[in-house]
Enzyme design. Sequence first.
Site, PDB file in Angstrom:
ATOM      1  CE  LYS A  66     111.630  77.785  50.428  1.00 30.72           C
ATOM      2  NZ  LYS A  66     110.829  79.001  50.199  1.00 30.72           N
ATOM      3  N   GLY A 126     110.068  89.411  47.714  1.00 30.90           N
ATOM      4  CA  GLY A 126     111.048  88.918  46.746  1.00 30.90           C
ATOM      5  C   GLY A 126     110.542  89.082  45.325  1.00 30.90           C
ATOM      6  CE1 TYR A 138     115.168  77.184  49.685  1.00 29.08           C
ATOM      7  CE2 TYR A 138     114.751  74.933  48.971  1.00 29.08           C
ATOM      8  CZ  TYR A 138     114.568  76.287  48.807  1.00 29.08           C
ATOM      9  OH  TYR A 138     113.782  76.761  47.779  1.00 29.08           O
ATOM     10  CG  ASN A 165     108.828  84.640  45.495  1.00 30.48           C
ATOM     11  OD1 ASN A 165     108.859  83.576  44.883  1.00 30.48           O
ATOM     12  ND2 ASN A 165     109.733  85.598  45.288  1.00 30.48           N
ATOM     13  CB  ILE A 196     112.090  77.291  39.062  1.00 30.51           C
ATOM     14  CG1 ILE A 196     110.955  76.448  39.685  1.00 30.51           C
ATOM     15  CG2 ILE A 196     111.539  78.348  38.114  1.00 30.51           C
ATOM     16  CD1 ILE A 196     110.139  75.616  38.743  1.00 30.51           C
ATOM     17  NE  ARG A 227     117.720  89.298  42.677  1.00 33.46           N
ATOM     18  CZ  ARG A 227     118.230  88.242  43.292  1.00 33.46           C
ATOM     19  NH1 ARG A 227     118.577  87.179  42.593  1.00 33.46           N
ATOM     20  NH2 ARG A 227     118.404  88.218  44.600  1.00 33.46           N
TER      21      ARG A 227
END
Length: 247
Positions: A159, A12, A155, A90, A188, A15
């Site tokens: 994680k 990843g 998600y 990532n 972020i 971007r």
Amino acid sequence: MNFSGKTAIVTGGSRGIGRAVCLELARGGANVVLCYAGNEEAARATAAECEALGASVLTVKCDVSDSAQVKTLVDTAVTAYGRVDILVNNAGITRDGLLMTMKEEDFDDVTATNLKGTFLCMKAVARQMMRQRYGRIVNLSSVVGVRGNAGQVNYAASKAGVIGMTKSLAKELASRGVTVNAIAPGFIETDMTAAMTDAAKTATLASIPMGRLGQAEDVARAIAFLAAEESGYITGQVLCVDGGMAM
Ligand code: NAP
């Protein structure tokens, strides 16, 4: 930080946080193998920025949830540079929604990329790093994996799972000179968070003691720290880069 002579795979890398990591490692002199899912334009643009910093860069289109593609990614790095010193897992996606309405495929897609993808990439580099008796693996978790978040069951599961895998593999590889750590970013500003409503952003901001949203560079610097040769006595840790959110 000095990464000269080191080869890094960044999944990843086209971007957001991954792009900032590629630039940080390139600035330190690393050879960068930039993996992306499909946004070739962004991948090429980031690669060009890294090259402008003097780095050697390879861009590889690779879906991290596909073991054959991951094998090709790692083989490409080893063939080109002879070794893999750093792996930054990532690549990540979100498919948010409350549990009652979340589709099974939203759970499967998120865990396939975020959790299984991290597993496949770690597995693909582990033998090479053990042979080298050197390696730095940095996995992207999230404050959501530490604290949970309404609307992100899938998600959060992925994680939190990344943290469990990080600690387990850290124990497996500690005696081989390979460290495995996780970064847990807070909020972020990237494409991933751009879709949030202003109201949601304002509410999130209120939960950040530092009173500002994070930037990709805030996270990239912490990743570079854990990826550095000098951080060789740190393993199995989760470093929150979140302006104090998870305290
Ligand atoms: P982003 O801007 O949405 O970028 C995602 C990157 O992942 C892109 O380079 C994309 O490639 C790549 N990607 C997506 N699916 C992939 C797949 N199956 N195989 C390979 N690459 C894939 O995301 P970000 O905000 O920078 O997030 C980066 C990581 O930090 C993620 O793991 C995310 O969960 C984690 N994180 C982010 C935040 C935040 O607030 N932003 C907070 C905590 C944790 P293409 O460009 O080709 O699509």
